[in-house]
Design a protein around this motif. Structure first.
Motif, PDB file in Angstrom:
ATOM      1  N   ASN B 123       0.836  -1.208   0.000  1.00 17.66           N
ATOM      2  CA  ASN B 123       0.000   0.000   0.000  1.00 17.66           C
ATOM      3  C   ASN B 123       0.865   1.248   0.000  1.00 17.66           C
ATOM      4  O   ASN B 123       0.654   2.169  -0.786  1.00 17.66           O
ATOM      5  N   GLY B 124       1.830   1.264   0.916  1.00 16.58           N
ATOM      6  CA  GLY B 124       2.664   2.451   1.082  1.00 16.58           C
ATOM      7  C   GLY B 124       3.464   2.770  -0.171  1.00 16.58           C
ATOM      8  O   GLY B 124       3.587   3.932  -0.556  1.00 16.58           O
ATOM      9  N   LEU B 125       3.999   1.722  -0.828  1.00 13.14           N
ATOM     10  CA  LEU B 125       4.783   1.962  -2.042  1.00 13.14           C
ATOM     11  C   LEU B 125       3.893   2.490  -3.161  1.00 13.14           C
ATOM     12  O   LEU B 125       4.259   3.440  -3.866  1.00 13.14           O
ATOM     13  N   LEU B 126       2.711   1.887  -3.312  1.00  8.52           N
ATOM     14  CA  LEU B 126       1.802   2.345  -4.360  1.00  8.52           C
ATOM     15  C   LEU B 126       1.438   3.812  -4.141  1.00  8.52           C
ATOM     16  O   LEU B 126       1.366   4.602  -5.083  1.00  8.52           O
ATOM     17  N   ILE B 127       1.222   4.182  -2.870  1.00  6.39           N
ATOM     18  CA  ILE B 127       0.753   5.533  -2.575  1.00  6.39           C
ATOM     19  C   ILE B 127       1.894   6.544  -2.600  1.00  6.39           C
ATOM     20  O   ILE B 127       1.779   7.624  -3.169  1.00  6.39           O
ATOM     21  N   SER B 128       3.051   6.165  -1.996  1.00  6.90           N
ATOM     22  CA  SER B 128       4.102   7.173  -1.877  1.00  6.90           C
ATOM     23  C   SER B 128       5.013   7.207  -3.104  1.00  6.90           C
ATOM     24  O   SER B 128       5.488   8.265  -3.487  1.00  6.90           O
ATOM     25  N   ARG B 129       5.263   6.054  -3.747  1.00  7.02           N
ATOM     26  CA  ARG B 129       6.175   6.054  -4.901  1.00  7.02           C
ATOM     27  C   ARG B 129       5.425   6.249  -6.209  1.00  7.02           C
ATOM     28  O   ARG B 129       5.791   7.075  -7.032  1.00  7.02           O
ATOM     29  N   LEU B 130       4.363   5.446  -6.422  1.00  5.27           N
ATOM     30  CA  LEU B 130       3.645   5.552  -7.691  1.00  5.27           C
ATOM     31  C   LEU B 130       2.607   6.666  -7.663  1.00  5.27           C
ATOM     32  O   LEU B 130       1.989   6.966  -8.673  1.00  5.27           O
ATOM     33  N   LYS B 131       2.423   7.267  -6.486  1.00  6.25           N
ATOM     34  CA  LYS B 131       1.498   8.405  -6.346  1.00  6.25           C
ATOM     35  C   LYS B 131       0.062   8.057  -6.746  1.00  6.25           C
ATOM     36  O   LYS B 131      -0.624   8.857  -7.374  1.00  6.25           O
ATOM     37  N   ILE B 132      -0.357   6.830  -6.423  1.00  6.54           N
ATOM     38  CA  ILE B 132      -1.760   6.491  -6.644  1.00  6.54           C
ATOM     39  C   ILE B 132      -2.550   7.043  -5.465  1.00  6.54           C
ATOM     40  O   ILE B 132      -2.071   6.989  -4.331  1.00  6.54           O
ATOM     41  N   THR B 133      -3.753   7.563  -5.715  1.00  4.12           N
ATOM     42  CA  THR B 133      -4.522   8.077  -4.578  1.00  4.12           C
ATOM     43  C   THR B 133      -4.842   6.925  -3.626  1.00  4.12           C
ATOM     44  O   THR B 133      -5.179   5.829  -4.069  1.00  4.12           O
ATOM     45  N   PRO B 134      -4.741   7.195  -2.313  1.00  7.98           N
ATOM     46  CA  PRO B 134      -4.969   6.145  -1.318  1.00  7.98           C
ATOM     47  C   PRO B 134      -6.288   5.408  -1.500  1.00  7.98           C
ATOM     48  O   PRO B 134      -6.343   4.191  -1.327  1.00  7.98           O
ATOM     49  N   ILE B 135      -7.349   6.124  -1.875  1.00 12.06           N
ATOM     50  CA  ILE B 135      -8.652   5.465  -2.016  1.00 12.06           C
ATOM     51  C   ILE B 135      -8.559   4.337  -3.028  1.00 12.06           C
ATOM     52  O   ILE B 135      -8.910   3.190  -2.745  1.00 12.06           O
ATOM     53  N   LEU B 136      -8.043   4.640  -4.229  1.00 14.16           N
ATOM     54  CA  LEU B 136      -8.007   3.623  -5.277  1.00 14.16           C
ATOM     55  C   LEU B 136      -6.950   2.569  -5.000  1.00 14.16           C
ATOM     56  O   LEU B 136      -7.170   1.384  -5.233  1.00 14.16           O
ATOM     57  N   ALA B 137      -5.789   2.996  -4.488  1.00 14.97           N
ATOM     58  CA  ALA B 137      -4.726   2.021  -4.222  1.00 14.97           C
ATOM     59  C   ALA B 137      -5.209   0.977  -3.223  1.00 14.97           C
ATOM     60  O   ALA B 137      -5.074  -0.229  -3.454  1.00 14.97           O
ATOM     61  N   THR B 138      -5.813   1.423  -2.123  1.00 12.84           N
ATOM     62  CA  THR B 138      -6.207   0.459  -1.090  1.00 12.84           C
ATOM     63  C   THR B 138      -7.498  -0.271  -1.464  1.00 12.84           C
ATOM     64  O   THR B 138      -7.728  -1.389  -1.008  1.00 12.84           O
ATOM     65  N   LEU B 139      -8.307   0.348  -2.318  1.00 14.73           N
ATOM     66  CA  LEU B 139      -9.476  -0.361  -2.857  1.00 14.73           C
ATOM     67  C   LEU B 139      -8.990  -1.556  -3.672  1.00 14.73           C
ATOM     68  O   LEU B 139      -9.483  -2.676  -3.538  1.00 14.73           O
ATOM     69  N   GLY B 140      -7.978  -1.298  -4.503  1.00 11.26           N
ATOM     70  CA  GLY B 140      -7.420  -2.365  -5.339  1.00 11.26           C
ATOM     71  C   GLY B 140      -6.712  -3.421  -4.522  1.00 11.26           C
ATOM     72  O   GLY B 140      -6.957  -4.621  -4.693  1.00 11.26           O
TER      73      GLY B 140
END
Lengths: 321, 328
Positions: B123-140
């Protein structure tokens, strides 16, 4: 050529064609007209809901309450029809759409009045609507023997093409898609949704009535969900008040796959149509490809992650340039 | 007197929460005499810690303006992996010694918590490195984790956890329910971390103003990564408690916890836009809501109506917060 490739829709279409070729090579049964028509049939309900979610995402919001609204509109309408012994098609669909629309207005009211993050508001309203529906109206399924015959007959309407039957509901979906497309691209109100999603502050400074924008966005999402809910019931010949649980994930995945950005301001109907088709195709082709259906959730999760990562990358490049 | 008013001002949320809790308590005691039975409170002390820990996980994600929609998925996957370990990797032997049982239990706890750590890292890498919004990253990822849980179990629940695992969720130490003790330790640790360590202070700063935090030299990406790792580990602890208490693990357990965790975090004074939140607030909020739902259960409300009440409560709290913000 380069400009053509820069359009997300073109990229999505290319990926889609590639995926279809690969699936077809692994199992040629994929190209059966009956299989393709059955896939298209499954696009209808998810697709109509996706048009609503697309609008919400263009405005920079998110909606997880539409499955609850869809099930409420469907179940209330069907129960009312059964109770009154009413047979018909047009009036019930208007009723279901209106129920969805009113519930959507409730979302907009809370989001606008309390200045609250749409995700949290819609989590709450979804729980309220589902809880009330199942707690007060009931949880019993209206089965095919009690379902209004008019709805069943309507849902069964097909046309024959090349020896296979294609549901007419597909054309209703496409007509709605065209209407939403025209609304988003050709009307001032539609443009205001893009403007609001891009930057709410600027949108209101330019003179858009952002309050109206928000209400229209969530009302439209609710109305489309209500319509899709009853259509689902008429196509599946029953009304289950516990339907659509978890459907929000599939629909959001499809919309994101279609290139819409959750930051708002970006997204198109054509992209969404492609995204919906891709999602339905991948989920269904797992069986054809010999992968166990238990992997479906993993597939949808991966689709959401990969698609959002790609759009995030794209948006960052655009912003940097 | 001045001291009292200044205390009231800085702790407005907490005072408001305590009042809500008291009202709920009094109303439920009045509505049903059975509410006040000791048994009712004891069973709450076993159940509430799961939601409490998940809510703290949610609050930590919200501190940086994010959200973690994968907490329930992480919790279930952790419990299921521990169950798979117990059944397939290190099964019970008839002549098992106490040491064997102890090693088995420790390894299972480690597996469950590393699952949470890995999931949180993703989760953290997707959000902080790939800059995906937390809602969609953690939904996925939530879907992904639940998906793995379905693949591992094939659908039905995993049962057959050893007694030691059940003790974590059902046992008592010196007469106090073990889950409650675990919750108290976790709450104290996180509260200390948020208010007394530089990590906690930095998290709050990032949530308050991410740009200013960058200019102040904070490495936002790394802090955000850490916060989701922490949130993941906490979620897996809730998974241990849940599977320990029910002696089973399933891919769709505790799905209603997601809404409840968001509700508890927001009710507890966490600002979903980031920068504000406290363990004390979350603790009182979870107490109030557990009293409320147990009261309604004693009054024989259906689960559907209780869902309705949770949702309505969430909207009411949002309305109340908006009203208070306007007054300022």
């Amino acid at each position: 050529m380069k400009r053509l490739l820069a359009r997300s829709e073109v990229v999505i279409a290319l990926i889609l064609i590639l995926a279809m070729i690969i699936i077809g090579l692994i199992n040629p049964a994929f190209w059966n007209l009956e299989n393709l028509f059955s896939l298209l049939r499954q696009n209808v309900v998810i697709g109509i809901m996706a048009l609503g979610v697309l609008t919400v995402m263009i405005s920079g919001g998110i909606d997880v309450s539409f499955p609850a609204f869809a099930v409420a509109a469907m179940y209330l309408t069907v129960r009312a029809m059964v109770g009154l012994g009413y047979e018909g098609v047009i009036l019930p669909f208007i009723a279901a759409t209106l129920i969805g629309l009113l519930l959507g207005l409730m979302n907009a009211f809370f989001i606008r009045t309390f200045k609250m993050i749409p995700l949290i508001v819609t989590l709450g309203t979804a729980s309220i609507v589902r809880g009330l529906l199942n707690g007060v109206v009931g949880t019993s399924i209206v089965n095919i023997d009690r379902m209004p015959q008019s709805l069943i007959a309507f849902g069964r309407t097909v046309i024959n093409l090349g020896g296979a039957s294609l549901t007419v509901m597909l054309f209703i979906y496409l007509a709605l898609a065209i209407l939403v497309h025209l609304f988003l691209t050709r009307t001032m109100l539609g443009r205001s949704i893009y403007a609001y999603g891009g930057d709410p502050e600027s949108a209101s400074r330019v003179g858009f009535d952002t309050r109206k924008t928000i209400f229209v966005v969530y009302a439209l999402a609710g109305a489309l969900a209500g319509f899709a809910g009853l259509l689902h019931s008429s196509m599946s010949w029953l009304a289950n008040p516990r339907d659509f649980i978890g459907l929000e994930l599939d629909v959001i995945a499809a919309v994101v796959l279609g290139g819409a950005s959750i930051f708002g301001g970006r997204g198109s109907v054509i992209g969404t149509l492609l995204g919906v088709f891709m999602l339905v195709m991948v989920k269904n082709s797992l069986i054809i490809l010999g992968i166990e259906t238990t992997w479906q959730l993993v597939a949808v999760g991966l689709i959401i992650i990969v698609a959002t990562a790609l759009t995030a990358l794209r948006d960052r490049k655009k912003l940097g340039a | 007197m001045q001291k009292i008013t200044s205390f009231a001002k800085t702790h407005e949320t907490i005072i408001q929460l305590v009042i809500i809790t008291l009202i709920v308590f009094l109303a439920m005691s009045w509505a049903s005499p059975r509410f006040l039975r000791y048994y009712n409170f004891e069973s709450l002390a076993f159940i509430a810690p799961e939601l409490g820990i998940i809510s703290i996980a949610m609050m930590i994600a919200m501190l940086t303006g994010g959200i973690d929609l994968s907490v329930v998925g992480i919790a279930n996957l952790s419990g299921i992996l521990a169950g798979v370990f117990f059944l397939k990797v290190m099964p019970a032997t008839p002549d098992a010694s106490l040491a064997y049982a102890a090693i088995r239990l420790t390894l299972a706890v480690l597996i469950a918590m590393s699952t949470g750590l890995l999931a949180g890292t993703l989760n953290g890498l997707l959000i902080s490195r790939l800059k995906i919004t937390p809602i969609l990253a953690t939904l996925g990822t939530g879907q992904l984790f639940t998906g793995f849980a379905v693949v591992l179990t094939g659908g039905p629940a995993i049962v057959g956890f050893p007694p030691g695992w059940g003790f974590i969720g059902n046992g008592k130490l010196l007469g106090v329910p073990l889950p409650l003790l675990i919750f108290i330790v976790v709450a104290l640790l996180i509260a200390f971390m948020l208010s007394r360590t530089s990590f906690g202070v930095k998290l709050m700063l990032i949530g308050t103003n991410p740009k200013a935090a960058v200019f102040a030299g904070l490495r936002n990406a790394r802090m955000i990564l850490f916060s989701y790792m922490l949130s993941g580990v906490l979620a897996s602890m809730a998974g241990i408690l849940l599977s320990g208490r029910t002696n089973a693990a399933k891919s769709d357990y505790g799905t209603s916890y997601l809404l409840q965790a968001v509700l508890v975090a927001v009710l507890g004074g966490t600002n979903p836009a980031g920068g504000r939140g406290s363990v004390l607030g979350v603790t009182i909020a979870v107490t109030a809501l557990m009293l409320l739902s147990s009261g309604f259960q004693i009054l024989r409300f259906s689960n559907h109506l209780i869902d309705f009440i949770w949702g309505a409560f969430l909207i009411a709290v949002i309305a109340l917060n908006a009203y208070r913000a306007r007054g300022r």
